[in-house]
Structures are given as C-alpha cells and as structure tokens.
Design a protein around this motif. Structure first.
Motif, PDB file in Angstrom:
ATOM      1  N   ASN A 153      -7.875   2.064  -7.787  1.00 11.26           N
ATOM      2  CA  ASN A 153      -6.802   2.337  -6.828  1.00 11.26           C
ATOM      3  C   ASN A 153      -5.810   1.187  -6.702  1.00 11.26           C
ATOM      4  O   ASN A 153      -5.283   0.919  -5.627  1.00 11.26           O
ATOM      5  CB  ASN A 153      -7.377   2.717  -5.461  1.00 11.26           C
ATOM      6  N   GLN A 193       1.326   5.457  -0.300  1.00 14.88           N
ATOM      7  CA  GLN A 193       0.610   6.673   0.061  1.00 14.88           C
ATOM      8  C   GLN A 193       1.262   7.871  -0.617  1.00 14.88           C
ATOM      9  O   GLN A 193       2.483   8.053  -0.539  1.00 14.88           O
ATOM     10  CB  GLN A 193       0.662   6.844   1.589  1.00 14.88           C
ATOM     11  N   ARG A 201      -2.755  12.411   0.575  1.00 14.57           N
ATOM     12  CA  ARG A 201      -3.847  11.712   1.254  1.00 14.57           C
ATOM     13  C   ARG A 201      -4.432  10.585   0.411  1.00 14.57           C
ATOM     14  O   ARG A 201      -5.459  10.014   0.754  1.00 14.57           O
ATOM     15  CB  ARG A 201      -4.941  12.696   1.668  1.00 14.57           C
ATOM     16  N   HIS A 202      -3.759  10.231  -0.682  1.00 13.65           N
ATOM     17  CA  HIS A 202      -4.264   9.197  -1.592  1.00 13.65           C
ATOM     18  C   HIS A 202      -3.427   7.930  -1.497  1.00 13.65           C
ATOM     19  O   HIS A 202      -2.209   7.984  -1.442  1.00 13.65           O
ATOM     20  CB  HIS A 202      -4.267   9.721  -3.036  1.00 13.65           C
ATOM     21  N   ALA A 203      -4.125   6.780  -1.500  1.00 19.77           N
ATOM     22  CA  ALA A 203      -3.439   5.496  -1.389  1.00 19.77           C
ATOM     23  C   ALA A 203      -3.688   4.666  -2.645  1.00 19.77           C
ATOM     24  O   ALA A 203      -4.731   4.783  -3.294  1.00 19.77           O
ATOM     25  CB  ALA A 203      -3.933   4.743  -0.164  1.00 19.77           C
ATOM     26  N   GLY A 234       5.803   4.124   1.730  1.00 19.27           N
ATOM     27  CA  GLY A 234       5.511   2.695   1.697  1.00 19.27           C
ATOM     28  C   GLY A 234       6.385   1.905   0.743  1.00 19.27           C
ATOM     29  O   GLY A 234       6.270   0.684   0.662  1.00 19.27           O
ATOM     30  N   ARG A 293       0.877  -1.188   0.000  1.00 19.36           N
ATOM     31  CA  ARG A 293       0.000   0.000   0.000  1.00 19.36           C
ATOM     32  C   ARG A 293       0.903   1.222   0.000  1.00 19.36           C
ATOM     33  O   ARG A 293       1.710   1.409   0.917  1.00 19.36           O
ATOM     34  CB  ARG A 293      -0.907  -0.027   1.217  1.00 19.36           C
ATOM     35  N   ARG A 320      -5.822  13.101  -8.848  1.00 24.11           N
ATOM     36  CA  ARG A 320      -5.668  13.230  -7.396  1.00 24.11           C
ATOM     37  C   ARG A 320      -4.668  14.316  -7.007  1.00 24.11           C
ATOM     38  O   ARG A 320      -4.342  14.477  -5.844  1.00 24.11           O
ATOM     39  CB  ARG A 320      -5.257  11.885  -6.800  1.00 24.11           C
ATOM     40  N   THR A 341      -2.896   0.510  -3.937  1.00 31.16           N
ATOM     41  CA  THR A 341      -2.382  -0.832  -3.677  1.00 31.16           C
ATOM     42  C   THR A 341      -1.652  -1.281  -4.928  1.00 31.16           C
ATOM     43  O   THR A 341      -2.234  -1.274  -6.022  1.00 31.16           O
ATOM     44  CB  THR A 341      -3.521  -1.808  -3.341  1.00 31.16           C
TER      45      THR A 341
END
Length: 154
Positions: free
Chosen positions: A69, A39, A42-44, A148, A37, A138, A46
């Motif tokens: 996502n 980051q 504020r957007h993630a 990450g 995951r 985004r 996978t």
C-alpha cells in the motif's frame, strides 16, 4: 573461525556481491521525500511525493521492493501530456494518470526495466505509481476520484 567473525565475513561477501539480505528487501527505502495518504474509494495508499524534475527523473528507479500500500505520486507544475517508462526500475508497477481535479483518466500496467512508453489519454496533473495490479485488485478504475492530492503540493 568464531561465529562473530563468520557473520562479518558473510555480510562483507554479500555486500561485495551486491546481494540484499531477505529482511532488507522487505523494508521500504527511506528517501526523505514527503509522503501523502491518498484515498480511492475505501482504499488508501501512502505515496512519496516526486515534485521536482530531479525527483521525477529518479522516481522508483533501482528499488528492489515497495512496501504494501505504498507508491509514488508525480506532481507536475501544470496540467500537461504525461508519459511514463520503466528504465532502471526493478519492480513491476501500475500507474494511474490523474487530472488536476483528482479524477483518474486511465491506468497502465508497466513491466520492469523496459523503455515501453505508457501515456495519459489526456493532459493530467498527476501520475500515481503503485505495485503492479494494485488498482485492479481493489476495483480502482478510470473515472474514480483520488482524495488527498492537494496535500501533495504545487
């Protein structure tokens, strides 16, 4: 012809034609690759991890869809010049080229089934592919950090 027999024949024909049922096209392919995951602000996202040469050569080729996502991060053994292309890739993607420190250098939009080359503006350690315009939609842009990546390995 019974309804059961009709359905069996229908699915057999779909398979022979290479068609994918609509509900199957909407699901993510389970490749068995590890996932992390990531980051960005504020957007993630996978991301499947492509760390070996074989995984990187295959990338997202031949996929008909990519879950919302979700993407793929290419992890290179060392910082190096990196270029990407879309040969045998069926879905449009954007790629972010990322330094060893996790900073986005540049982002490129890539069209499916082309051999156009998209390169990092400097040597990088990672390339992160996501659905086309995922980063732009985004507000993710060059200079931002990706958190990450250490979990992606190497």
């Amino acid at each position: 012809m019974t309804p059961h027999r009709f359905l069996r024949l229908f699915f057999l024909l779909l398979g022979l034609l290479g068609a994918t049922p609509l509900w199957a096209a909407q699901t993510e392919v389970n490749t068995g690759l590890p996932q992390v995951r990531l980051q960005m602000g504020r957007h993630a996202l996978t991301a499947e991890v492509a760390a070996t040469a074989e995984q990187q050569q295959t990338g997202l080729m031949n996929r008909r869809s990519l879950a919302a996502n979700h993407g793929m991060v290419f992890v290179f053994a060392q910082t190096q010049p990196v270029c990407m292309w879309m040969k045998n890739t069926l879905i449009p993607l954007s790629v972010a080229f990322i330094t060893a420190q996790g900073r986005i250098v540049n982002i490129a939009d890539m069209q499916p089934q082309t051999e156009d080359v998209h390169c990092a503006q400097t040597e990088v350690r990672y390339a992160l592919e996501a659905p086309l315009h995922w980063f732009a939609q985004r507000g993710v842009r060059p200079g931002m950090s990706v958190l990450g990546l250490s979990a992606a390995g190497r």
